[in-house]
Design an enzyme around this catalytic site. Structure first.
Site, PDB file in Angstrom:
ATOM      1  N   GLU A   1       0.859  -1.185   0.000  1.00 59.53           N
ATOM      2  CA  GLU A   1       0.000   0.000   0.000  1.00 59.53           C
ATOM      3  C   GLU A   1       0.897   1.237   0.000  1.00 59.53           C
ATOM      4  O   GLU A   1       1.748   1.402   0.874  1.00 59.53           O
ATOM      5  CB  GLU A   1      -0.947   0.057   1.207  1.00 59.53           C
ATOM      6  CG  GLU A   1      -1.922   1.224   1.003  1.00 59.53           C
ATOM      7  CD  GLU A   1      -2.823   1.542   2.180  1.00 59.53           C
ATOM      8  OE1 GLU A   1      -2.604   1.022   3.286  1.00 59.53           O
ATOM      9  OE2 GLU A   1      -3.746   2.352   1.981  1.00 59.53           O
TER      10      GLU A   1
ATOM     11  N   GLU B   1       5.408   4.901   3.155  1.00 64.77           N
ATOM     12  CA  GLU B   1       4.861   6.203   3.584  1.00 64.77           C
ATOM     13  C   GLU B   1       5.969   7.257   3.566  1.00 64.77           C
ATOM     14  O   GLU B   1       7.038   7.058   4.118  1.00 64.77           O
ATOM     15  CB  GLU B   1       4.244   6.041   4.990  1.00 64.77           C
ATOM     16  CG  GLU B   1       3.764   7.306   5.655  1.00 64.77           C
ATOM     17  CD  GLU B   1       2.781   8.117   4.809  1.00 64.77           C
ATOM     18  OE1 GLU B   1       1.735   7.596   4.412  1.00 64.77           O
ATOM     19  OE2 GLU B   1       3.094   9.294   4.540  1.00 64.77           O
TER      20      GLU B   1
ATOM     21  N   ASP C   1       9.956   7.851  -0.329  1.00 65.08           N
ATOM     22  CA  ASP C   1       9.141   8.152  -1.497  1.00 65.08           C
ATOM     23  C   ASP C   1       8.916   6.842  -2.266  1.00 65.08           C
ATOM     24  O   ASP C   1       9.891   6.162  -2.629  1.00 65.08           O
ATOM     25  CB  ASP C   1       9.897   9.168  -2.360  1.00 65.08           C
ATOM     26  CG  ASP C   1       9.025   9.744  -3.465  1.00 65.08           C
ATOM     27  OD1 ASP C   1       8.240   8.982  -4.074  1.00 65.08           O
ATOM     28  OD2 ASP C   1       9.141  10.945  -3.733  1.00 65.08           O
TER      29      ASP C   1
ATOM     30  N   ASP D   1      -2.120  12.410  -3.004  1.00 71.68           N
ATOM     31  CA  ASP D   1      -2.319  13.858  -3.120  1.00 71.68           C
ATOM     32  C   ASP D   1      -2.331  14.228  -4.603  1.00 71.68           C
ATOM     33  O   ASP D   1      -1.433  13.826  -5.343  1.00 71.68           O
ATOM     34  CB  ASP D   1      -1.191  14.575  -2.377  1.00 71.68           C
ATOM     35  CG  ASP D   1      -1.089  14.063  -0.935  1.00 71.68           C
ATOM     36  OD1 ASP D   1      -2.085  14.162  -0.213  1.00 71.68           O
ATOM     37  OD2 ASP D   1      -0.022  13.536  -0.558  1.00 71.68           O
TER      38      ASP D   1
ATOM     39  N   LYS E   1      -1.737  21.959  -9.059  1.00 65.54           N
ATOM     40  CA  LYS E   1      -1.042  23.074  -9.723  1.00 65.54           C
ATOM     41  C   LYS E   1       0.077  22.550 -10.623  1.00 65.54           C
ATOM     42  O   LYS E   1       0.814  21.630 -10.229  1.00 65.54           O
ATOM     43  CB  LYS E   1      -0.435  24.013  -8.677  1.00 65.54           C
ATOM     44  CG  LYS E   1      -1.488  24.810  -7.939  1.00 65.54           C
ATOM     45  CD  LYS E   1      -0.863  25.892  -7.111  1.00 65.54           C
ATOM     46  CE  LYS E   1      -1.963  26.600  -6.341  1.00 65.54           C
ATOM     47  NZ  LYS E   1      -1.550  27.027  -5.030  1.00 65.54           N
TER      48      LYS E   1
ATOM     49  N   ASP F   1     -10.370  11.073  -5.682  1.00 58.92           N
ATOM     50  CA  ASP F   1     -11.576  11.911  -5.805  1.00 58.92           C
ATOM     51  C   ASP F   1     -11.329  13.001  -6.851  1.00 58.92           C
ATOM     52  O   ASP F   1     -12.168  13.868  -7.043  1.00 58.92           O
ATOM     53  CB  ASP F   1     -11.885  12.585  -4.454  1.00 58.92           C
ATOM     54  CG  ASP F   1     -10.712  13.430  -4.010  1.00 58.92           C
ATOM     55  OD1 ASP F   1      -9.597  12.880  -3.900  1.00 58.92           O
ATOM     56  OD2 ASP F   1     -10.882  14.643  -3.812  1.00 58.92           O
TER      57      ASP F   1
END
Ligand SMILES: C[S@@+](CC[C@H](N)C(=O)[O-])C[C@H]1O[C@@H](n2cnc3c(N)ncnc32)[C@H](O)[C@@H]1O
Length: 201
Positions: A35, A60, A87, A108, A112, A144
């Site tokens: 994950e 993470e 990363d 995330d 931009k 989303d």
């Protein structure tokens, strides 16, 4: 553990800190599930509990979250959870094993243009995932962000090595998906969620 001083590194040189799964009896057949960006870890620990024969590995990038995941793993005495701090774009190509599944849930979106290089799902990262997945292995991508979903679907569709699991590349209803912290948050706000799931042939 002491956090590496990230300001000293460019993202591509960022050192990885690995908290391997505690010694346990595992076999070469144990499924390996990754994950990326587990955040609070609800899904990671759910997987570890429901599939004790599998090795579940969370990658993470935030040190504080990584530490909390480590603490929770010790508290819950889960012997099949491995954790990597760093990363995922650096960690995935370095994995020394082939994996069964990769989950990327609510990464995330960095909408931009000048921040776009932070976005994890791009052609290079998909290539790294493809190289580390077993034949028949799968990747889930849930977001989303409509544009992020569409641009990622275009990358999957362009590579004949990926086959969509659903009737179409993106679906907005997926009862099989786990309600992660961000899934619940965005659903409560009435946002649409875009699910993608592909198999590597
Ligand atoms: C919006 S949160 C989603 C958390 C969780 N997946 C959920 O659905 O509730 C995004 C997570 O991905 C992590 N993350 C962002 N970029 C990453 C990267 N390049 N490698 C690993 N983790 C990353 C963040 O630190 C954060 O924990």
């Amino acid at each position: 553990m002491i956090a590496p001083r990230l300001t000293e590194y460019s993202p591509w040189e960022m050192p990885l800190v690995i908290a391997p799964a505690p010694a346990r009896s595992s076999s070469a057949q144990s499924p390996i599930i990754i994950e990326i960006g587990p955040g609070r870890g609800d899904f990671l620990f759910h997987l570890a509990r429901t599939d004790p024969a599998a090795i579940i590995c969370g990658i993470e990038i935030k040190w504080r979250r990584f530490e909390k995941l480590r603490e929770r793993r010790e508290r819950d005495r889960l012997a099949n959870v491995a954790l990597i701090y760093g990363d995922a774009r650096v960690a995935v190509p370095q994995l020394a094993c082939l994996v069964d599944k990769v989950y990327v849930q609510f990464p995330d979106p960095w909408p931009k243009r000048r921040h776009a290089w932070h976005r994890i799902l791009d052609a290079e990262f998909l290539g790294s995932c493809a190289r580390r997945l077993k034949t028949g292995g799968e990747i889930w991508f849930i977001t989303d962000d409509k544009l992020y979903a569409e641009s990622t679907a275009a990358l999957f569709i362009a590579d004949p090595g990926w086959q969509t699991y659903f009737a179409q590349p993106i679906v907005t209803n997926c009862p099989d998906a786990f309600p992660t912290h961000f899934a619940q948050k965005w659903r409560a706000e009435g946002r649409t969620i875009y699910y993608q799931r592909y198999k590597r042939s």
